[in-house]
Write a protein that holds these residues in place. Structure first.
Motif, PDB file in Angstrom:
ATOM      1  N   ARG A 181     -30.371  42.234 -15.734  1.00  0.00           N
ATOM      2  CA  ARG A 181     -29.220  42.701 -16.506  1.00  0.00           C
ATOM      3  C   ARG A 181     -29.364  44.167 -16.869  1.00  0.00           C
ATOM      4  O   ARG A 181     -28.390  44.927 -16.838  1.00  0.00           O
ATOM      5  CB  ARG A 181     -29.085  41.852 -17.776  1.00  0.00           C
ATOM      6  N   ALA A 182     -30.592  44.588 -17.211  1.00  0.00           N
ATOM      7  CA  ALA A 182     -30.820  45.998 -17.548  1.00  0.00           C
ATOM      8  C   ALA A 182     -30.577  46.894 -16.340  1.00  0.00           C
ATOM      9  O   ALA A 182     -30.013  47.987 -16.462  1.00  0.00           O
ATOM     10  CB  ALA A 182     -32.248  46.172 -18.068  1.00  0.00           C
ATOM     11  N   ALA A 183     -30.991  46.431 -15.163  1.00  0.00           N
ATOM     12  CA  ALA A 183     -30.767  47.218 -13.950  1.00  0.00           C
ATOM     13  C   ALA A 183     -29.287  47.333 -13.641  1.00  0.00           C
ATOM     14  O   ALA A 183     -28.795  48.408 -13.253  1.00  0.00           O
ATOM     15  CB  ALA A 183     -31.503  46.573 -12.777  1.00  0.00           C
ATOM     16  N   GLN A 184     -28.540  46.260 -13.824  1.00  0.00           N
ATOM     17  CA  GLN A 184     -27.100  46.305 -13.586  1.00  0.00           C
ATOM     18  C   GLN A 184     -26.410  47.204 -14.600  1.00  0.00           C
ATOM     19  O   GLN A 184     -25.466  47.913 -14.274  1.00  0.00           O
ATOM     20  CB  GLN A 184     -26.517  44.897 -13.662  1.00  0.00           C
ATOM     21  N   ALA A 185     -26.883  47.204 -15.831  1.00  0.00           N
ATOM     22  CA  ALA A 185     -26.276  48.034 -16.866  1.00  0.00           C
ATOM     23  C   ALA A 185     -26.477  49.507 -16.583  1.00  0.00           C
ATOM     24  O   ALA A 185     -25.597  50.330 -16.820  1.00  0.00           O
ATOM     25  CB  ALA A 185     -26.869  47.673 -18.237  1.00  0.00           C
ATOM     26  N   GLN A 186     -27.628  49.869 -16.040  1.00  0.00           N
ATOM     27  CA  GLN A 186     -27.888  51.271 -15.717  1.00  0.00           C
ATOM     28  C   GLN A 186     -26.972  51.766 -14.619  1.00  0.00           C
ATOM     29  O   GLN A 186     -26.635  52.935 -14.554  1.00  0.00           O
ATOM     30  CB  GLN A 186     -29.345  51.427 -15.281  1.00  0.00           C
ATOM     31  N   GLY A 187     -26.555  50.847 -13.765  1.00  0.00           N
ATOM     32  CA  GLY A 187     -25.666  51.242 -12.680  1.00  0.00           C
ATOM     33  C   GLY A 187     -24.205  51.232 -13.048  1.00  0.00           C
ATOM     34  O   GLY A 187     -23.356  51.486 -12.212  1.00  0.00           O
ATOM     35  N   SER A 188     -23.888  50.915 -14.290  1.00  0.00           N
ATOM     36  CA  SER A 188     -22.482  50.890 -14.723  1.00  0.00           C
ATOM     37  C   SER A 188     -22.329  51.607 -16.054  1.00  0.00           C
ATOM     38  O   SER A 188     -21.973  51.025 -17.055  1.00  0.00           O
ATOM     39  CB  SER A 188     -22.006  49.440 -14.860  1.00  0.00           C
TER      40      SER A 188
ATOM     41  N   ASP B 233     -32.099  27.664 -12.095  1.00  0.00           N
ATOM     42  CA  ASP B 233     -31.487  27.870 -10.781  1.00  0.00           C
ATOM     43  C   ASP B 233     -30.457  28.992 -10.778  1.00  0.00           C
ATOM     44  O   ASP B 233     -29.827  29.239  -9.743  1.00  0.00           O
ATOM     45  CB  ASP B 233     -30.822  26.574 -10.297  1.00  0.00           C
ATOM     46  N   GLN B 234     -30.243  29.651 -11.897  1.00  0.00           N
ATOM     47  CA  GLN B 234     -29.297  30.764 -11.964  1.00  0.00           C
ATOM     48  C   GLN B 234     -29.987  31.978 -12.593  1.00  0.00           C
ATOM     49  O   GLN B 234     -31.025  31.846 -13.240  1.00  0.00           O
ATOM     50  CB  GLN B 234     -28.051  30.363 -12.767  1.00  0.00           C
ATOM     51  N   GLU B 235     -29.411  33.142 -12.414  1.00  0.00           N
ATOM     52  CA  GLU B 235     -30.052  34.382 -12.867  1.00  0.00           C
ATOM     53  C   GLU B 235     -29.136  35.223 -13.751  1.00  0.00           C
ATOM     54  O   GLU B 235     -29.338  36.428 -13.887  1.00  0.00           O
ATOM     55  CB  GLU B 235     -30.477  35.216 -11.646  1.00  0.00           C
ATOM     56  N   ARG B 236     -28.142  34.587 -14.340  1.00  0.00           N
ATOM     57  CA  ARG B 236     -27.192  35.355 -15.157  1.00  0.00           C
ATOM     58  C   ARG B 236     -27.503  35.279 -16.644  1.00  0.00           C
ATOM     59  O   ARG B 236     -27.312  36.247 -17.366  1.00  0.00           O
ATOM     60  CB  ARG B 236     -25.771  34.868 -14.901  1.00  0.00           C
ATOM     61  N   TYR B 237     -27.976  34.126 -17.104  1.00  0.00           N
ATOM     62  CA  TYR B 237     -28.126  33.915 -18.531  1.00  0.00           C
ATOM     63  C   TYR B 237     -29.495  33.338 -18.866  1.00  0.00           C
ATOM     64  O   TYR B 237     -30.079  32.582 -18.078  1.00  0.00           O
ATOM     65  CB  TYR B 237     -27.036  32.967 -19.047  1.00  0.00           C
TER      66      TYR B 237
ATOM     67  N   ALA C  82     -40.675  33.230 -18.040  1.00  0.00           N
ATOM     68  CA  ALA C  82     -40.591  34.102 -16.865  1.00  0.00           C
ATOM     69  C   ALA C  82     -39.138  34.241 -16.398  1.00  0.00           C
ATOM     70  O   ALA C  82     -38.702  35.337 -16.008  1.00  0.00           O
ATOM     71  CB  ALA C  82     -41.465  33.534 -15.747  1.00  0.00           C
ATOM     72  N   HIS C  83     -38.391  33.151 -16.435  1.00  0.00           N
ATOM     73  CA  HIS C  83     -36.985  33.190 -16.030  1.00  0.00           C
ATOM     74  C   HIS C  83     -36.182  34.106 -16.945  1.00  0.00           C
ATOM     75  O   HIS C  83     -35.390  34.937 -16.474  1.00  0.00           O
ATOM     76  CB  HIS C  83     -36.399  31.785 -16.053  1.00  0.00           C
ATOM     77  N   ASP C  84     -36.371  33.972 -18.243  1.00  0.00           N
ATOM     78  CA  ASP C  84     -35.627  34.803 -19.195  1.00  0.00           C
ATOM     79  C   ASP C  84     -35.960  36.280 -19.012  1.00  0.00           C
ATOM     80  O   ASP C  84     -35.073  37.144 -19.086  1.00  0.00           O
ATOM     81  CB  ASP C  84     -35.947  34.374 -20.626  1.00  0.00           C
ATOM     82  N   GLN C  85     -37.229  36.572 -18.746  1.00  0.00           N
ATOM     83  CA  GLN C  85     -37.630  37.960 -18.529  1.00  0.00           C
ATOM     84  C   GLN C  85     -36.970  38.525 -17.279  1.00  0.00           C
ATOM     85  O   GLN C  85     -36.499  39.680 -17.270  1.00  0.00           O
ATOM     86  CB  GLN C  85     -39.160  38.039 -18.410  1.00  0.00           C
ATOM     87  N   ALA C  86     -36.878  37.720 -16.228  1.00  0.00           N
ATOM     88  CA  ALA C  86     -36.234  38.178 -14.992  1.00  0.00           C
ATOM     89  C   ALA C  86     -34.743  38.418 -15.209  1.00  0.00           C
ATOM     90  O   ALA C  86     -34.175  39.380 -14.675  1.00  0.00           O
ATOM     91  CB  ALA C  86     -36.453  37.142 -13.884  1.00  0.00           C
ATOM     92  N   VAL C  87     -34.106  37.555 -15.982  1.00  0.00           N
ATOM     93  CA  VAL C  87     -32.677  37.721 -16.269  1.00  0.00           C
ATOM     94  C   VAL C  87     -32.437  39.021 -17.036  1.00  0.00           C
ATOM     95  O   VAL C  87     -31.509  39.785 -16.730  1.00  0.00           O
ATOM     96  CB  VAL C  87     -32.152  36.516 -17.073  1.00  0.00           C
ATOM     97  N   LEU C  88     -33.268  39.291 -18.027  1.00  0.00           N
ATOM     98  CA  LEU C  88     -33.097  40.501 -18.827  1.00  0.00           C
ATOM     99  C   LEU C  88     -33.353  41.754 -17.995  1.00  0.00           C
ATOM    100  O   LEU C  88     -32.649  42.774 -18.150  1.00  0.00           O
ATOM    101  CB  LEU C  88     -34.041  40.466 -20.036  1.00  0.00           C
ATOM    102  N   GLU C  89     -34.343  41.706 -17.117  1.00  0.00           N
ATOM    103  CA  GLU C  89     -34.617  42.868 -16.264  1.00  0.00           C
ATOM    104  C   GLU C  89     -33.459  43.098 -15.295  1.00  0.00           C
ATOM    105  O   GLU C  89     -33.058  44.248 -15.055  1.00  0.00           O
ATOM    106  CB  GLU C  89     -35.919  42.638 -15.492  1.00  0.00           C
TER     107      GLU C  89
END
Length: 359
Positions: free
Chosen positions: A322-329, A227-231, A313-320
């Protein structure tokens, strides 16, 4: 210098974290290697089984002024017993000598010869005989007790956690502890007696307890993981392991101290015997069990759950994400802090218990 309590608080809050789950494959591979080595030791060296398992005749010479083991070995050699003699000093002034099965006349002749050689009355030489069939029955019962224990543990874990992956990981940990402990006995050739089997069953119970404590916290930290998308699931498992690390260390130290006292002081003061049989099994098993509950059971759980469809699938979505957020910072991701609250932090008035209206 950081205090032990501060270190524990940082582990619980997530400020400090050891990424155990990240190295799951390495820990599990090391466990598999140790299991293979243990099985090879048992297969090629075998276990030094006591007379209760193999059958035979046992002489115990008490109150002797010279507890020299070679005297008894030489006397029994003169009596025609040339193989399978095991002599051990017990309690400093007694000698225990085990031989293959002797008939009544041979046993009485050996008893008289031992009394003369050790300069003690014949009454101070006890003779016990164990039949081979009885010894086989003891070995069969010991194996049955271990199998029954494992079956009951499987049912308990499945009912308590309602998760086959947690049950399987706990069983992997139990097998790891038992096989490595038995392999250690094959390596050092310490006698395996019924008391040792009791020690094996005890360490299985201890290992199960430690694993349940860790998994209980893991179940708490992974609750609602989808139910969360951070970890990822593995990161939340790692948080649970870190939060129980101090408790596992404390429990292990408290349990090992009295066992170590019995093992080392008992062996030095009283000599080899039942205390050594059971205390050595407990000492080695508890050490291995403390290790496996952290570095075997939890990594095995993370790997098995990580392969399940929804979690994967959940872990893959979290990593993707996180990667998108990292590119923006500036290409750098923020350090992962899994714990939401630090110990002692005020949770706010909304977290306080509500007063019931009374009419």
């Amino acid at each position: 210098m950081m205090s032990y309590a501060q270190w524990g608080n940082e582990l619980y809050s997530g400020k400090r974290s050891y990424n155990i789950v990240k190295h799951s494959r390495a820990f599990l591979l090391s466990g598999i290697i140790l299991i293979i080595i243990s099985l090879l030791l048992v297969g090629f060296r075998g276990l030094n089984q006591s007379i209760e398992f193999t059958g035979g005749t046992q002489f115990i010479v008490s109150n002797t002024s010279d507890a020299n083991e070679t005297i008894g070995e030489g006397i029994l050699g003169d009596q025609g017993v040339n193989q399978g003699i095991r002599a051990t000093t017990v309690a400093g002034n007694s000698v225990r000598i085990q031989t293959p099965t002797l008939d009544t006349d041979q046993a009485e002749q050996a008893r008289s010869a031992l009394a003369t050689a050790y300069d003690v009355p014949t009454e101070d030489v006890q003779v016990n005989s164990v039949g081979a069939s009885w010894g086989q029955d003891v070995a069969r019962k010991a194996l049955q007790s271990i199998v029954i224990f494992v079956v009951l543990v499987s049912l308990l874990m499945a009912i308590y956690f309602r998760s086959w992956t947690m049950s399987a990981a706990a069983l992997i940990s139990l097998a790891h502890d038992l096989i490595i402990t038995v392999g250690f006995f094959a390596l050092v050739q310490v006698e395996v007696s019924p008391a040792t089997v009791i020690g094996f069953l005890t360490i299985l119970g201890y290992s199960l307890y430690d694993t349940v404590v860790v998994f209980d916290k893991v179940r708490e930290t992974t609750h609602g993981v989808l139910d969360q998308e951070r970890y990822t699931y593995g990161e939340l498992v790692n948080l649970g392991v870190n939060q129980t690390l101090v408790r596992s260390i404390n429990t292990s130290v408290v349990a090992l101290l009295p066992v170590a006292s019995v093992l080392f002081l008992g062996s030095l003061l009283l000599g080899a015997g039942t205390l050594t049989d059971i205390s050595l099994a407990l000492f080695v098993g508890m050490l291995v069990g403390a290790w496996s509950s952290i570095f075997i059971a939890s990594p095995a759980l993370a790997l098995m759950e990580g392969r399940r469809g929804k979690v994967k699938a959940h872990d893959q979505a979290v990593l993707e994400r996180r990667a998108a957020q990292a590119q923006g910072s500036d290409g750098k991701a923020e350090p992962i802090r899994v714990a939401k609250k630090s110990p002692g932090q005020h949770l706010g008035t909304s977290a306080q218990p509500k007063r019931k209206n009374r009419r």
